[in-house]
Structure formats: C-alpha cells, structure tokens
Design a protein around this motif. Structure first.
Motif, PDB file in Angstrom:
ATOM      1  N   VAL A  39      -3.819   7.057   2.860  1.00 11.24           N
ATOM      2  CA  VAL A  39      -4.467   7.675   4.018  1.00 11.24           C
ATOM      3  C   VAL A  39      -4.180   6.834   5.256  1.00 11.24           C
ATOM      4  O   VAL A  39      -4.464   5.631   5.276  1.00 11.24           O
ATOM      5  CB  VAL A  39      -5.996   7.797   3.808  1.00 11.24           C
ATOM      6  CG1 VAL A  39      -6.652   8.422   5.030  1.00 11.24           C
ATOM      7  CG2 VAL A  39      -6.304   8.600   2.555  1.00 11.24           C
ATOM      8  N   PHE A  40      -3.628   7.472   6.279  1.00 11.60           N
ATOM      9  CA  PHE A  40      -3.384   6.841   7.573  1.00 11.60           C
ATOM     10  C   PHE A  40      -4.274   7.518   8.608  1.00 11.60           C
ATOM     11  O   PHE A  40      -4.298   8.743   8.696  1.00 11.60           O
ATOM     12  CB  PHE A  40      -1.922   6.995   7.994  1.00 11.60           C
ATOM     13  CG  PHE A  40      -0.953   6.253   7.127  1.00 11.60           C
ATOM     14  CD1 PHE A  40      -0.674   4.919   7.359  1.00 11.60           C
ATOM     15  CD2 PHE A  40      -0.315   6.897   6.074  1.00 11.60           C
ATOM     16  CE1 PHE A  40       0.222   4.234   6.568  1.00 11.60           C
ATOM     17  CE2 PHE A  40       0.585   6.221   5.269  1.00 11.60           C
ATOM     18  CZ  PHE A  40       0.850   4.883   5.519  1.00 11.60           C
ATOM     19  N   SER A  41      -5.004   6.723   9.392  1.00 13.43           N
ATOM     20  CA  SER A  41      -5.872   7.291  10.426  1.00 13.43           C
ATOM     21  C   SER A  41      -5.885   6.368  11.648  1.00 13.43           C
ATOM     22  O   SER A  41      -5.302   5.282  11.625  1.00 13.43           O
ATOM     23  CB  SER A  41      -7.286   7.510   9.874  1.00 13.43           C
ATOM     24  OG  SER A  41      -7.845   6.285   9.448  1.00 13.43           O
ATOM     25  N   ARG A  53      -4.638   3.770  -2.721  1.00 13.60           N
ATOM     26  CA  ARG A  53      -5.236   3.655  -4.054  1.00 13.60           C
ATOM     27  C   ARG A  53      -4.282   4.266  -5.077  1.00 13.60           C
ATOM     28  O   ARG A  53      -3.722   5.334  -4.825  1.00 13.60           O
ATOM     29  CB  ARG A  53      -6.568   4.402  -4.129  1.00 13.60           C
ATOM     30  CG  ARG A  53      -7.660   3.804  -3.305  1.00 13.60           C
ATOM     31  CD  ARG A  53      -8.960   4.611  -3.470  1.00 13.60           C
ATOM     32  NE  ARG A  53      -9.972   4.114  -2.577  1.00 13.60           N
ATOM     33  CZ  ARG A  53     -10.221   4.586  -1.368  1.00 13.60           C
ATOM     34  NH1 ARG A  53      -9.525   5.593  -0.905  1.00 13.60           N
ATOM     35  NH2 ARG A  53     -11.173   4.067  -0.618  1.00 13.60           N
ATOM     36  N   THR A  54      -4.145   3.600  -6.234  1.00  9.28           N
ATOM     37  CA  THR A  54      -3.352   4.159  -7.317  1.00  9.28           C
ATOM     38  C   THR A  54      -4.153   4.159  -8.616  1.00  9.28           C
ATOM     39  O   THR A  54      -5.060   3.348  -8.807  1.00  9.28           O
ATOM     40  CB  THR A  54      -2.035   3.379  -7.545  1.00  9.28           C
ATOM     41  OG1 THR A  54      -2.339   2.026  -7.863  1.00  9.28           O
ATOM     42  CG2 THR A  54      -1.144   3.433  -6.323  1.00  9.28           C
ATOM     43  N   HIS A  64      -4.445  -0.171  -8.572  1.00 13.40           N
ATOM     44  CA  HIS A  64      -4.267  -1.033  -7.395  1.00 13.40           C
ATOM     45  C   HIS A  64      -4.902  -0.346  -6.192  1.00 13.40           C
ATOM     46  O   HIS A  64      -4.977   0.881  -6.125  1.00 13.40           O
ATOM     47  CB  HIS A  64      -2.768  -1.244  -7.143  1.00 13.40           C
ATOM     48  CG  HIS A  64      -2.461  -2.092  -5.963  1.00 13.40           C
ATOM     49  ND1 HIS A  64      -2.560  -3.465  -5.993  1.00 13.40           N
ATOM     50  CD2 HIS A  64      -2.076  -1.774  -4.711  1.00 13.40           C
ATOM     51  CE1 HIS A  64      -2.229  -3.944  -4.805  1.00 13.40           C
ATOM     52  NE2 HIS A  64      -1.928  -2.940  -4.015  1.00 13.40           N
ATOM     53  N   SER A  65      -5.325  -1.161  -5.252  1.00 10.69           N
ATOM     54  CA  SER A  65      -5.756  -0.632  -3.957  1.00 10.69           C
ATOM     55  C   SER A  65      -5.495  -1.686  -2.911  1.00 10.69           C
ATOM     56  O   SER A  65      -5.385  -2.876  -3.212  1.00 10.69           O
ATOM     57  CB  SER A  65      -7.237  -0.225  -3.973  1.00 10.69           C
ATOM     58  OG  SER A  65      -8.050  -1.351  -4.157  1.00 10.69           O
ATOM     59  N   GLU A  66      -5.369  -1.230  -1.670  1.00  9.76           N
ATOM     60  CA  GLU A  66      -5.177  -2.138  -0.548  1.00  9.76           C
ATOM     61  C   GLU A  66      -5.572  -1.425   0.731  1.00  9.76           C
ATOM     62  O   GLU A  66      -5.600  -0.195   0.783  1.00  9.76           O
ATOM     63  CB  GLU A  66      -3.735  -2.653  -0.473  1.00  9.76           C
ATOM     64  CG  GLU A  66      -2.686  -1.581  -0.372  1.00  9.76           C
ATOM     65  CD  GLU A  66      -1.271  -2.118  -0.553  1.00  9.76           C
ATOM     66  OE1 GLU A  66      -1.047  -3.029  -1.369  1.00  9.76           O
ATOM     67  OE2 GLU A  66      -0.382  -1.616   0.155  1.00  9.76           O
ATOM     68  N   THR A  89      -3.117 -11.343   0.436  1.00  8.12           N
ATOM     69  CA  THR A  89      -3.023 -10.804   1.790  1.00  8.12           C
ATOM     70  C   THR A  89      -1.559 -10.880   2.219  1.00  8.12           C
ATOM     71  O   THR A  89      -0.825 -11.760   1.785  1.00  8.12           O
ATOM     72  CB  THR A  89      -3.888 -11.581   2.803  1.00  8.12           C
ATOM     73  OG1 THR A  89      -3.453 -12.941   2.843  1.00  8.12           O
ATOM     74  CG2 THR A  89      -5.359 -11.510   2.430  1.00  8.12           C
ATOM     75  N   GLU A  90      -1.168  -9.935   3.062  1.00  8.48           N
ATOM     76  CA  GLU A  90       0.221  -9.889   3.529  1.00  8.48           C
ATOM     77  C   GLU A  90       0.247  -9.676   5.030  1.00  8.48           C
ATOM     78  O   GLU A  90      -0.522  -8.879   5.557  1.00  8.48           O
ATOM     79  CB  GLU A  90       0.980  -8.733   2.868  1.00  8.48           C
ATOM     80  CG  GLU A  90       1.010  -8.753   1.368  1.00  8.48           C
ATOM     81  CD  GLU A  90       1.598  -7.471   0.784  1.00  8.48           C
ATOM     82  OE1 GLU A  90       2.429  -6.819   1.459  1.00  8.48           O
ATOM     83  OE2 GLU A  90       1.214  -7.125  -0.343  1.00  8.48           O
ATOM     84  N   ILE A  91       1.148 -10.370   5.694  1.00  6.60           N
ATOM     85  CA  ILE A  91       1.451 -10.136   7.102  1.00  6.60           C
ATOM     86  C   ILE A  91       2.934  -9.804   7.176  1.00  6.60           C
ATOM     87  O   ILE A  91       3.781 -10.588   6.737  1.00  6.60           O
ATOM     88  CB  ILE A  91       1.128 -11.365   7.970  1.00  6.60           C
ATOM     89  CG1 ILE A  91      -0.361 -11.672   7.910  1.00  6.60           C
ATOM     90  CG2 ILE A  91       1.601 -11.142   9.410  1.00  6.60           C
ATOM     91  CD1 ILE A  91      -0.753 -12.968   8.584  1.00  6.60           C
TER      92      ILE A  91
END
Length: 161
Positions: A39-41, A53-54, A64-66, A89-91
């Motif tokens: 979901v993109f908002s 979410r998977t 997995h979720s992020e 965490t990822e940048i």
C-alpha cells in the motif's frame, strides 16, 4: 484527501493498494511462494508512505512486513527508509524514471541497521516497476554469510483501487 505534493508527482503511479503473488529463494532457505499486499499513500507532504505484508501462499501464515517512506528529491532522485519488525532498518538512495511502459524505481541501500537479535543483512537492492495495472517488485540482498547481492524475491501485483 490532501493534494499530492509537487515533488511526489513522479511517484503518483504507485499510489494505491496492490495485491498479488511472488516467489522467494535464497541459498540458506527452501524456495517459497507468497501472497503480498503493498500500500502506497500520501498526506500532501514530500513523501509517500509504504506498508508491505506477505503471507505464505500455501498456509496463509504471516511471513514478513515492513513500513517506510519514499522521499522524492529533485532530479528524479529518491530516498527510502524502511523499518522491519525483525529488527532490520534500511536507508536507500535511488532514482525514479518513466519508461515507455510505465515507471521504474531503482534503490540501493546506503546503510542497514540491525538490532542485537536481527539476522545479519549487509546490503539490499530493490526495484519497483509499474506497467499499467501491474507492479513488479524485486529484491536482492547480501545476508547471513553471503557478502554479494543475491536475488531473493520477485512479486507481481495488481492494482486494487
């Protein structure tokens, strides 16, 4: 709903709910299939939020979720921040560009953070491609003893709204 921020206009094709299936593999695990929702908002600021979410395609078990934010910058540049409940965490830095068939986003991690109990992840690369009502998501990672990026996930999702 707020008007999309001018800087986020290149990301407009992402907005909405996407659902579909994917396949995953990595040298340390058995191959698997999954169901994904992405979901993109936005809220009118110069970023787009992302929630992913998977679930296991066979058992329905959560996998997995992020959650994160894509920040649009000048000259088709992007920043992505992601947090995962697994302690990673990822940048990322990357680009967004339009192609003949849609939108292509390419991102590479600049930094990966780990909690003391997280599995080792040293690098991640992501690619999102929107072609009409389809979104293709690919992920490569260097993790758990593999220092080079290895292809891990490929999902094919369909716009739901």
């Amino acid at each position: 709903m707020a008007e999309l921020h001018l800087q986020c206009e290149p990301l407009a094709p992402l907005l909405g709910t996407w659902q579909g299936t994917g396949v995953g593999h990595y040298p340390t695990i058995d191959d698997f299939t999954y169901v994904e929702e992405l979901v993109f908002s936005h809220v009118g600021k110069p970023f787009v939020s992302m929630i992913q979410r998977t679930r296991n395609r066979v058992t329905g078990e959560p996998l997995h979720s992020e959650a994160g934010y894509l920040r649009a910058l000048p000259d088709e540049q992007l920043e992505l921040t992601i947090a995962q409940p697994s302690g990673v965490t990822e940048i990322h830095l990357g680009t967004v560009r339009t192609s003949n068939s849609g939108l292509v986003i390419e991102l590479s991690s600049e930094q990966v953070g780990l909690t003391p109990t997280a599995k080792e992840v040293t690098s991640v690369r992501r690619e999102l491609t929107v072609e009409g009502m389809r979104l293709y998501s690919e992920l490569w990672m260097a993790a758990v003893g593999y220092g080079e990026l290895v292809h891990h996930l490929r999902g094919e999702l369909t716009r739901q709204d």
